[in-house]
Design a protein around this motif. Structure first.
Motif, mmCIF file in Angstrom:
data_model
loop_
_atom_site.group_PDB
_atom_site.id
_atom_site.type_symbol
_atom_site.label_atom_id
_atom_site.label_comp_id
_atom_site.label_asym_id
_atom_site.label_seq_id
_atom_site.Cartn_x
_atom_site.Cartn_y
_atom_site.Cartn_z
ATOM 1 N N CYS A 227 -7.148 -12.206 9.847
ATOM 2 C CA CYS A 227 -6.812 -10.781 9.754
ATOM 3 C C CYS A 227 -5.782 -10.507 8.659
ATOM 4 O O CYS A 227 -5.918 -9.541 7.901
ATOM 5 C CB CYS A 227 -6.298 -10.286 11.107
ATOM 6 S SG CYS A 227 -7.589 -10.155 12.350
ATOM 7 N N LYS A 228 -4.777 -11.369 8.574
ATOM 8 C CA LYS A 228 -3.770 -11.156 7.534
ATOM 9 C C LYS A 228 -4.384 -11.311 6.145
ATOM 10 O O LYS A 228 -4.092 -10.540 5.226
ATOM 11 C CB LYS A 228 -2.613 -12.137 7.709
ATOM 12 C CG LYS A 228 -1.449 -11.843 6.771
ATOM 13 C CD LYS A 228 -0.221 -12.670 7.106
ATOM 14 C CE LYS A 228 0.946 -12.285 6.202
ATOM 15 N NZ LYS A 228 2.163 -13.077 6.510
ATOM 16 N N ALA B 177 -7.918 -6.467 1.123
ATOM 17 C CA ALA B 177 -8.181 -5.035 1.009
ATOM 18 C C ALA B 177 -7.003 -4.298 0.384
ATOM 19 O O ALA B 177 -7.182 -3.380 -0.430
ATOM 20 C CB ALA B 177 -8.491 -4.456 2.385
ATOM 21 N N GLY B 178 -5.786 -4.703 0.739
ATOM 22 C CA GLY B 178 -4.604 -4.036 0.202
ATOM 23 C C GLY B 178 -4.452 -4.231 -1.291
ATOM 24 O O GLY B 178 -4.090 -3.299 -2.024
ATOM 25 N N GLN B 179 -4.733 -5.448 -1.781
ATOM 26 C CA GLN B 179 -4.611 -5.714 -3.218
ATOM 27 C C GLN B 179 -5.701 -5.014 -4.029
ATOM 28 O O GLN B 179 -5.508 -4.707 -5.203
ATOM 29 C CB GLN B 179 -4.641 -7.218 -3.462
ATOM 30 C CG GLN B 179 -3.401 -7.937 -2.944
ATOM 31 C CD GLN B 179 -3.465 -9.441 -3.138
ATOM 32 O OE1 GLN B 179 -3.174 -9.958 -4.218
ATOM 33 N NE2 GLN B 179 -3.851 -10.147 -2.083
ATOM 34 N N LEU B 180 -6.835 -4.753 -3.400
ATOM 35 C CA LEU B 180 -7.895 -4.041 -4.106
ATOM 36 C C LEU B 180 -7.665 -2.539 -4.160
ATOM 37 O O LEU B 180 -8.254 -1.848 -4.983
ATOM 38 C CB LEU B 180 -9.251 -4.299 -3.427
ATOM 39 C CG LEU B 180 -9.818 -5.710 -3.503
ATOM 40 C CD1 LEU B 180 -11.223 -5.734 -2.929
ATOM 41 C CD2 LEU B 180 -9.831 -6.229 -4.946
ATOM 42 N N THR B 181 -6.815 -2.037 -3.261
ATOM 43 C CA THR B 181 -6.577 -0.597 -3.200
ATOM 44 C C THR B 181 -5.505 -0.227 -4.214
ATOM 45 O O THR B 181 -4.311 -0.312 -3.951
ATOM 46 C CB THR B 181 -6.148 -0.180 -1.780
ATOM 47 O OG1 THR B 181 -7.131 -0.651 -0.844
ATOM 48 C CG2 THR B 181 -6.037 1.326 -1.659
ATOM 49 N N GLN B 182 -5.941 0.137 -5.392
ATOM 50 C CA GLN B 182 -5.042 0.449 -6.497
ATOM 51 C C GLN B 182 -4.527 1.882 -6.384
ATOM 52 O O GLN B 182 -5.152 2.752 -5.774
ATOM 53 C CB GLN B 182 -5.771 0.276 -7.829
ATOM 54 C CG GLN B 182 -6.439 -1.069 -8.008
ATOM 55 C CD GLN B 182 -5.428 -2.205 -8.076
ATOM 56 O OE1 GLN B 182 -4.361 -2.062 -8.655
ATOM 57 N NE2 GLN B 182 -5.761 -3.330 -7.474
ATOM 58 N N ALA B 183 -3.374 2.137 -6.999
ATOM 59 C CA ALA B 183 -2.769 3.471 -6.957
ATOM 60 C C ALA B 183 -3.699 4.535 -7.540
ATOM 61 O O ALA B 183 -3.742 5.674 -7.074
ATOM 62 C CB ALA B 183 -1.441 3.461 -7.705
ATOM 63 N N MET C 6 -3.278 -7.694 10.510
ATOM 64 C CA MET C 6 -4.099 -7.018 9.509
ATOM 65 C C MET C 6 -3.272 -5.998 8.733
ATOM 66 O O MET C 6 -3.313 -5.948 7.490
ATOM 67 C CB MET C 6 -5.270 -6.316 10.200
ATOM 68 C CG MET C 6 -6.203 -5.577 9.255
ATOM 69 S SD MET C 6 -7.316 -6.675 8.376
ATOM 70 C CE MET C 6 -8.526 -7.017 9.663
ATOM 71 N N LEU C 7 -2.509 -5.170 9.444
ATOM 72 C CA LEU C 7 -1.690 -4.153 8.788
ATOM 73 C C LEU C 7 -0.610 -4.785 7.913
ATOM 74 O O LEU C 7 -0.296 -4.286 6.836
ATOM 75 C CB LEU C 7 -1.048 -3.244 9.833
ATOM 76 C CG LEU C 7 -2.000 -2.306 10.584
ATOM 77 C CD1 LEU C 7 -1.244 -1.545 11.667
ATOM 78 C CD2 LEU C 7 -2.657 -1.327 9.617
ATOM 79 N N ALA C 8 -0.040 -5.895 8.398
ATOM 80 C CA ALA C 8 0.987 -6.577 7.606
ATOM 81 C C ALA C 8 0.416 -7.035 6.269
ATOM 82 O O ALA C 8 1.034 -6.860 5.216
ATOM 83 C CB ALA C 8 1.550 -7.767 8.382
ATOM 84 N N GLY C 9 -0.779 -7.635 6.308
ATOM 85 C CA GLY C 9 -1.408 -8.050 5.061
ATOM 86 C C GLY C 9 -1.783 -6.872 4.188
ATOM 87 O O GLY C 9 -1.623 -6.907 2.963
ATOM 88 N N LEU C 10 -2.248 -5.801 4.807
ATOM 89 C CA LEU C 10 -2.745 -4.646 4.059
ATOM 90 C C LEU C 10 -1.645 -3.917 3.294
ATOM 91 O O LEU C 10 -1.813 -3.564 2.120
ATOM 92 C CB LEU C 10 -3.431 -3.685 5.026
ATOM 93 C CG LEU C 10 -4.038 -2.422 4.429
ATOM 94 C CD1 LEU C 10 -5.227 -2.758 3.543
ATOM 95 C CD2 LEU C 10 -4.454 -1.466 5.529
ATOM 96 N N VAL C 11 -0.514 -3.656 3.966
ATOM 97 C CA VAL C 11 0.518 -2.834 3.323
ATOM 98 C C VAL C 11 1.538 -3.654 2.546
ATOM 99 O O VAL C 11 2.353 -3.091 1.811
ATOM 100 C CB VAL C 11 1.230 -1.926 4.357
ATOM 101 C CG1 VAL C 11 0.242 -1.010 5.037
ATOM 102 C CG2 VAL C 11 2.004 -2.747 5.387
ATOM 103 N N SER C 12 1.498 -4.995 2.683
ATOM 104 C CA SER C 12 2.443 -5.831 1.937
ATOM 105 C C SER C 12 2.394 -5.621 0.423
ATOM 106 O O SER C 12 3.445 -5.615 -0.232
ATOM 107 C CB SER C 12 2.227 -7.316 2.270
ATOM 108 O OG SER C 12 2.645 -7.593 3.576
#
Length: 528
Positions: free
Chosen positions: A331-332, A338-344, A372-378
């Protein structure tokens, strides 16, 4: 080796638990706030009772602190919000002193009903004032409970055994549980109007502070007796004293005060008031129980990741922790992907949907969602971990939805995360290979089988001849060694994905070159 500081007096048996499990422990009690701040940075865990104040200022300098363990139920002396923001787990021991505190409340009720402290003092002074101390029976009296949780429910059980009629006010008390306890579920107004005795067993929060205020106390049944062995601040002490003097309230028994240690109070001069110095948990059994419990809980967390009785994080039992670990890793990693792919440039992150299928659907998913959230928003926020990820997501207006599917799946277990911004929606799914190794199996609906690696390069492109050759040559020219190479496409000639694991981070200059290649739509460097 984890290192724990015990800053309040705990049983020597608790110290032995830490040491027997391979945890280094220092015992330094009575430290000033400044002295504690000066050394707290050395420790992974802090074991306390009620004396140590865990403030924002202390947490700000506790660089390595991972867990605060409170030997007891109340965490009024811990800034839980700041601890959560810092990613520090706060644990208490809610069951270690429940019986002791409940018994103290019953003892205080007896003492108040029969005026035992005054009668004892009078008799010891050589008087024999038998007619002065006229008490009341508890049998058939109405006891009003404000709070019917762990301690309140034990008080209810004991009171029912004394043949009292028990009313319970607790927003979380179900009709079924009230029936099991043999109590009548009631609102606060009913308790104020009907109770002969009122005892409080609720934490001190903004909603419960002064729950027995001057206004509510004035609406109590004339002749009522008040018992508080829960938290100071639940009762307006000055108003209570005034109403006792007026004769509206027959008396009170308090073990806790708004300001402690309580050196003075308008209640102290009143004869029909029983006061004790916060003795609710003061039995040999309770002191030993909470100390041993907090040592075990902190040790489990520091050594295995098990989370028990945490105030600010989902629980993970010591038995579940090893079984959940590969799922937590999956999950992390999925969240970080997913978080790294979500660009500004793709807009603000608005919603996260996490779906569990197969074996994952039958697990405790709360810690999995936190991972999951920890990995996503990090990639977007600093200092994020499983403790504070949910809070940070809420503070940034990110809606989080969790779904468990009880349906067949082509994998034994499947976890999918879908992120939505105001410009796009993207999903990533993964599984566990051989039940242990996290693996990506789907990106944006395209099948891709790839293990996670320390460094990866994600490329989306048009599925046309020539891309793979140019891409491989470009990496070779810049000295980037390919460890594994995975491809996937939606349909022939359509959108395609290339996921490459490499031996080192891909410099931004190389990423820019890749983005400039014909047929390339997006290129992102990833790190896990």
């Amino acid at each position: 080796m984890p290192k724990v500081l015990i800053s309040d007096k705990l049983s020597p048996a608790a110290v032995e638990i830490f040491r027997s499990r391979g945890i280094e422990v220092d015992i330094k009690t009575g430290l000033s706030p400044a002295d504690l701040r000066a050394i707290i940075g050395e420790y992974d865990g802090l074991a306390i009772r009620s004396a140590t104040k865990v403030t924002k200022e202390l947490l700000d300098v506790a660089a390595n602190l991972k867990v605060v363990g409170r030997a007891g139920i109340g965490v009024d002396n811990v800034d839980v919000r700041s601890a959560t923001a810092r990613g520090v787990v706060v644990m208490n021991t809610p069951l270690g002193n429940t019986i002791t505190t409940a018994e103290h409340a019953i003892a205080m009720m007896f003492a108040l009903a029969r005026q035992l402290p005054e009668a004892s003092a009078s008799t010891k002074a050589g008087k024999w004032e038998k007619n002065r101390f006229m008490g009341v029976e508890l049998t058939a009296k109405v006891l009003g409970l404000i709070g019917c949780g762990n301690i309140g429910s034990i008080v209810a059980d004991r009171a029912v055994g004394l043949k009292m009629r028990v009313l319970a006010y607790d927003p979380y008390l179900s009709e079924k549980r009230a029936l099991e306890l043999g109590v009548e579920k009631a609102d606060l107004d009913a308790i104020l109007a009907r109770a002969d005795f009122i005892t409080l067993h609720t934490p001190l929060t903004e909603s419960t502070r002064n729950i027995l205020s001057r206004e509510t106390l004035s609406r109590t049944k004339k002749g009522v007796r008040i018992i508080n062995c829960a938290r100071g601040g639940l009762v307006d002490e000055e108003a209570l004293a005034d109403l006792i003097k007026s004769g509206h309230i027959a008396g009170a028994a308090l073990d806790v005060f708004e300001v402690e240690p309580a050196k003075e109070s308008p209640l102290f001069a009143l004869e029909n008031v029983v006061c004790t110095p916060h003795l609710g948990a003061s039995t040999a059994e309770a002191q030993e129980n909470v100390a041993l419990q907090v040592a075990e809980q902190m040790s489990d967390f520091l050594l295995t990741g098990a989370v028990t009785n945490a105030i600010n994080m989902a629980s993970v039992s010591a038995e579940d922790a090893p079984r959940l670990k590969p799922y937590l890793d999956l999950c992390k990693s999925l969240g970080a992907f997913a978080g790294q792919l979500t660009q500004a440039r793709e807009g603000m992150l608005r919603k996260v949907t996490i779906e569990y299928e197969g074996q994952a659907a039958h697990l405790n998913t709360k810690p999995l969602t936190a991972a999951m959230l920890a990995g996503l928003v990090s990639p977007m926020m600093e200092g994020v971990n499983m403790v504070n990820a949910g809070v940070m997501a809420r503070e940034h207006g990110i809606e989080v939805a969790e779904t468990v599917h009880d349906r067949p799946t082509e994998y034994l277990t499947l976890v999918r995360v879908t992120v939505e911004t105001d410009k796009m929606t993207r999903s990533v799914a993964g599984t566990l290979f051989a039940g242990q190794r996290p693996r990506i199996v789907e990106i944006k609906g395209i099948k891709v089988e790839a293990d996670f690696a320390r460094y990866m390069l994600y490329v989306t492109n048009q599925d046309k001849p020539g891309f793979i050759g140019r891409f491989g040559v470009t990496l070779a020219e810049h000295g980037i060694n390919i460890a594994t190479f995975h491809l996937g496409r939606a349909a022939q000639g359509g959108d395609a994905i290339c996921l490459v694991s490499v031996d080192e981070p891909v410099p931004e200059a190389v990423l820019a070159t890749v983005r400039g290649l014909p047929l390339v739509v997006q290129a992102t460097g990833l790190a896990f």
